[in-house]
Design a protein around this motif. Structure first.
Motif, PDB file in Angstrom:
ATOM      1  N   ILE A   6       0.951  -1.269   0.024  1.00 48.13           N
ATOM      2  CA  ILE A   6       0.113   0.034  -0.077  1.00 48.13           C
ATOM      3  C   ILE A   6       0.919   1.171  -0.060  1.00 48.13           C
ATOM      4  N   VAL A   9       2.730   1.862  -3.269  1.00 48.77           N
ATOM      5  CA  VAL A   9       1.763   2.346  -4.341  1.00 48.77           C
ATOM      6  C   VAL A   9       1.431   3.712  -4.119  1.00 48.77           C
ATOM      7  N   ALA A  64      -5.830   4.525  -6.983  1.00 47.66           N
ATOM      8  CA  ALA A  64      -4.486   3.903  -6.154  1.00 47.66           C
ATOM      9  C   ALA A  64      -4.558   4.798  -4.809  1.00 47.66           C
ATOM     10  N   ILE A  67      -6.450   2.971  -2.403  1.00 47.97           N
ATOM     11  CA  ILE A  67      -6.167   1.298  -2.386  1.00 47.97           C
ATOM     12  C   ILE A  67      -6.612   0.738  -1.107  1.00 47.97           C
ATOM     13  N   TRP A 121       2.449  -2.507  -8.012  1.00 47.77           N
ATOM     14  CA  TRP A 121       1.190  -1.932  -8.796  1.00 47.77           C
ATOM     15  C   TRP A 121       0.478  -3.092  -9.561  1.00 47.77           C
ATOM     16  N   ALA A 124      -2.209  -3.769  -6.830  1.00 49.83           N
ATOM     17  CA  ALA A 124      -3.095  -2.540  -6.931  1.00 49.83           C
ATOM     18  C   ALA A 124      -3.895  -2.696  -8.064  1.00 49.83           C
TER      19      ALA A 124
END
Ligand code: HEM
Length: 392
Positions: A6, A9, A64, A67, A121, A124
């Motif tokens: 997390i 991202v 994102a 997220i 990524w 995500a």
């Protein structure tokens, strides 16, 4: 998702945004090279003008940021999902888009995009795509239940001129089957054959619900690039011809409330007409504000006139190009500005429906915000893409 993923991202979103244009350009290049058939799905005019192609990637980056709480994005996801479903975007398209988006990120950022960043990524994108896929799955099921899954050929029953460069098309089911019900404010996707690829556009349903036909009202876009579909509809499609149409979609629809204010610019009047009719039928108190270039360009004027003979509602029309000194109590010769708007709008309990070009919509939204209208009371749809995923 792990906390480190997390954090990676979220912290890399600004970098991707900074290289947005380069990544997006590379993304579509690779996508269409490998899957030219996707040119049948994506609006190629948007690709040429570059207007909308940022929407997809930008939305992934914006999502994102959320997220770890994707559920807050659901209202925005729903709106995009409606559009995807009406176009025919499928679950199997998501891994393809994901693959090329990630490849484009790597291509542009090179070594800066480490394996760890790319892995984060990938995860995500997968989570974001899953949200879209599941919302769209539900919408597909609903559409199929009501009518059909993708496109159905409807017949042009009537084609009538509404105003300068504006035609309405009345579409019926050639097999005499009833058409699926729609909510006032919804749109359909229309798909036409092209020289090489199919072209898809969305048009609001401008007629009333529960009729044996769908009515769409189409303005001919003057620039050829923009007007591939509208030019075809205006110049080639005749009464008796068939046109591929999706089941109605969209969440810009009339809500239950005691008062509605409709504010439209130009051909933005199209979704308003069916919402207006429904609001009046539901005994809502209504203010209808419309801005057009002049009388010639005022689409659906007669229909508005007919409604005002049957129902009582406040009506204010602005003609930005004053052409006559004729007097009509509803008409102001001059541009609709925030100051003018404030004369007729401002009730904090009303629901506001706004539709027009992006500059028109922006002006009205600013005006309403200055009047202290809560965002929750404002619904809008502009002709351009909505690119922000930020929940209000
Ligand atoms: C439109 C986001 C995946 C095809 C859009 C729009 C957004 C968006 C924000 C503009 C909506 C509007 O006009 O109001 C996303 C996100 C995706 C995704 C975040 C992934 C998580 C896909 C996939 C496809 C697709 C997998 C199909 C291959 C389209 C098409 C349009 C569109 C065809 C209409 C615009 C055009 O034709 O240029 N998408 N999308 N999208 N999306 Fe997606």
């Amino acid at each position: 998702m792990k906390q480190t993923t997390i954090s990676i991202v979220k912290s890399t979103v600004p970098v991707l945004e900074q290289h947005g244009q380069a990544i997006t350009t590379r993304f579509y290049e690779m996508l269409f090279e490998q899957y030219p058939s996707l040119k049948n799905v994506f609006n190629q005019t948007n690709q040429k003008t570059g207007r909308q192609q940022m929407a997809l990637a930008n939305t992934v980056y914006a999502a994102a940021q959320y997220i770890d709480r994707l559920e807050t994005l659901l209202p925005v996801v729903k709106q995009i999902a409606h559009k995807h479903r009406s176009i025919g975007v499928k679950a199997e398209h998501y891994p393809i888009v994901g693959e090329f988006l990630l490849k484009a990120i790597k291509d542009v950022l090179k070594e800066a995009a480490t394996d760890e960043i790319m892995e984060a990524w990938k995860e995500a994108y997968g989570a974001i795509a899953d949200v879209f896929i599941s919302v769209e799955q539900e919408l597909y099921e609903e559409a199929e239940e009501k009518g059909w899954k993708d496109y159905k050929k409807l017949m042009v029953h009537k084609k009538v001129i509404e105003a300068e460069d504006v035609y309405s098309f009345y579409l019926v089911s050639p097999d005499q089957k009833a058409l699926p019900a729609f909510l006032p404010g919804q749109y359909v996707s229309v798909r036409i054959p092209g020289q090489e690829y199919l072209s898809i556009r969305q048009y609001s349903l401008s007629g009333y619900p529960n009729q044996p036909y769908y009515k769409i009202t189409v303005k001919k876009e003057k620039q050829m690039e923009d007007g591939v579909v509208s030019t075809y509809l205006h110049d080639q499609l005749k009464e008796g011809d068939l046109l591929e149409v999706s089941v109605p979609a969209g969440d810009f629809v009339l809500k239950e409330n005691s008062k509605s204010v409709f504010i439209s610019g130009g051909v933005g009047i199209t979704p308003m007409m069916s919402m207006l009719h429904q609001a009046l039928e539901n005994n809502q108190e209504v203010t209808f504000i419309h801005s057009a270039k002049n009388e010639q360009f005022h689409a659906m004027k007669q229909e508005l006139q007919l409604l005002s003979e049957t129902y009582k509602f406040e009506q204010h029309v602005f003609y930005s190009q004053a052409q006559t000194d004729q007097h009509d109590e509803h008409i102001t010769y001059g541009r609709l500005t925030k100051k003018e708007l404030a004369k007729y709008a401002g009730d904090k309990h009303a629901y506001y429906y706004v539709c027009g070009s992006s500059s028109f919509t922006q002006m009205v939204l600013e005006g309403l915000a200055e009047m202290g209208i809560s965002q929750e009371n404002i619904m809008y749809e502009s002709f351009g893409p909505k690119m922000s995923m930020t929940p209000s």
